[in-house]
Design an enzyme around this catalytic site. Structure first.
Site, short mmCIF file in Angstrom:
data_model
loop_
_atom_site.label_atom_id
_atom_site.label_comp_id
_atom_site.label_asym_id
_atom_site.label_seq_id
_atom_site.Cartn_x
_atom_site.Cartn_y
_atom_site.Cartn_z
N ASP A 116 0.98 -1.03 -0.11
CA ASP A 116 -0.22 0.31 -0.09
C ASP A 116 0.71 1.77 -0.08
O ASP A 116 1.64 0.75 0.86
CB ASP A 116 -1.00 0.06 0.92
N ASP B 112 -3.58 7.43 -3.18
CA ASP B 112 -3.36 6.33 -2.22
C ASP B 112 -3.55 4.88 -2.70
O ASP B 112 -4.50 4.90 -3.18
CB ASP B 112 -4.28 6.54 -0.52
N HIS C 134 -11.69 6.56 2.42
CA HIS C 134 -11.74 7.86 2.95
C HIS C 134 -11.41 8.47 1.86
O HIS C 134 -10.59 9.03 1.25
CB HIS C 134 -10.31 7.56 3.76
N HIS D 10 -7.06 11.01 6.35
CA HIS D 10 -8.44 11.03 6.89
C HIS D 10 -9.44 11.79 6.68
O HIS D 10 -10.10 11.98 7.64
CB HIS D 10 -7.96 9.52 7.89
N GLU E 146 -10.83 1.22 -0.95
CA GLU E 146 -10.00 -0.31 -0.76
C GLU E 146 -10.93 -1.18 -0.16
O GLU E 146 -11.09 -1.37 1.26
CB GLU E 146 -8.87 0.55 0.36
N GLU F 150 -6.59 -1.30 -3.94
CA GLU F 150 -6.79 0.44 -3.41
C GLU F 150 -6.42 1.52 -4.43
O GLU F 150 -5.69 1.34 -5.22
CB GLU F 150 -6.79 1.22 -2.66
#
Ligand code: CO
Length: 293
Positions: free
Chosen positions: A87, A98, A157, A165, A190, A278
């Site tokens: 990740d 992300d 998020h 976040h 994700e 993700e």
């Protein structure tokens, strides 16, 4: 377009780089390879390209879903049968990409496919006006169709400026309602699929921390930790990044005094396997643009 062009470009630049580096990092996950070397090499690619890490590279094995990374002096190697979640977070001027994938060193192809298919199905329905609950519903249904369980207490998020976040929260299970998706939102989806319980819990080991208060520290090791943390502007950092000794005493001290937040390794039940996929996306007028693909 609701989002400023400059901001949009920063998200796109971060996304394109994250995609490139994640796939190079993936090629370093091999049986017998050092986890520490793989992590450092992958993190250094981001820096060498002139961008920054939004968080330490997460490399989480088997029943670990997230928040593991190489320890200082880590001697672990990737082993036959491992299911490896990689990740990566990249930011350009605080605008974050992300993205994660799962490398299968065993026979978990269907489990890997479950989270990947759930991510694709979720991305396909994103547009202004739908709810986060509808996204979670599609994720849960896709993972269950593959014969697995979604991890209920991990979520996608929102991605704010230097804020990993932010809102909205994107569930991995069917909930009613949730945030209404709007044009210009940037967020990560994700899905995690598991052979275990579908609920992760916090392990004792902590590798990743985040500064949450600006108070000064007195211990020399704590001061050194805050020198590592300060340029992160609130983004997470790794215990491995702090130079010198007595780092663990300093970390404990800073967590206890409310200056740092700890992110323990997150595990499903022992012996289980968890897969993850993700992407980061920006909501457009009639759908979304995936920045990390
Ligand atoms: Co994420």
């Amino acid at each position: 377009m609701i989002m400023d062009d400059e901001i949009y470009d920063a998200y796109r630049e971060a996304g394109a780089l994250a995609h490139k580096v994640l796939h190079r990092g993936k090629s370093l996950v091999k049986e017998g390879a050092s986890i520490l070397e793989m992590v450092e090499e992958t993190e250094n690619m981001v820096i060498d390209e002139g961008a920054n890490l939004a968080f330490p590279l997460n490399v989480s094995l088997n029943e670990s879903a997230a928040h593991d990374t190489a320890m200082p002096g880590d001697e672990r190697v990737f082993a036959t049968g491992d299911l490896v979640k990689v990740d990566l977070g990249v930011h350009v001027d605080g605008y974050i990409a992300d993205t994660a994938l799962t490398v299968d060193l065993g026979d978990h192809a269907k489990l890997v496919e479950a989270s990947r298919a759930a991510l694709d199905a979720a991305i396909a329905i994103v547009r202004p006006g739908i709810t986060a609950g509808e996204i979670g519903t599609v994720i849960q249904a896709t993972i269950e169709e593959h014969g697995y369980i979604p991890v209920a207490n991990l979520t996608g998020h929102g991605l704010g400026h230097y804020d990993l976040h932010a809102k909205p929260t994107i569930p991995n299970i069917a909930i009613s309602g949730g945030a209404v998706i709007e044009e210009g939102m940037a967020f990560a989806i994700e899905p995690f699929a598991t052979t275990g319980s579908g609920r992760i819990s916090e392990a004792a080991r902590v590798e990743i921390y985040q500064q949450i208060a600006a108070r000064p520290a007195r211990l020399p090791s704590a001061k050194r930790i805050l020198e590592t943390a300060r340029p992160r502007r609130g983004l997470p950092f790794s215990r491995r990044w702090v130079p010198g000794d007595k780092v663990d005493i300093g970390l404990m001290n800073l967590v206890r005094s409310g200056i740092l937040h700890a992110f323990p390794v997150l595990n499903d039940v022992p012996g289980s396997f968890v897969s993850q996929a993700e992407h980061t996306l920006i909501v457009t007028a009639d759908g979304c643009e995936v920045t990390t693909r």
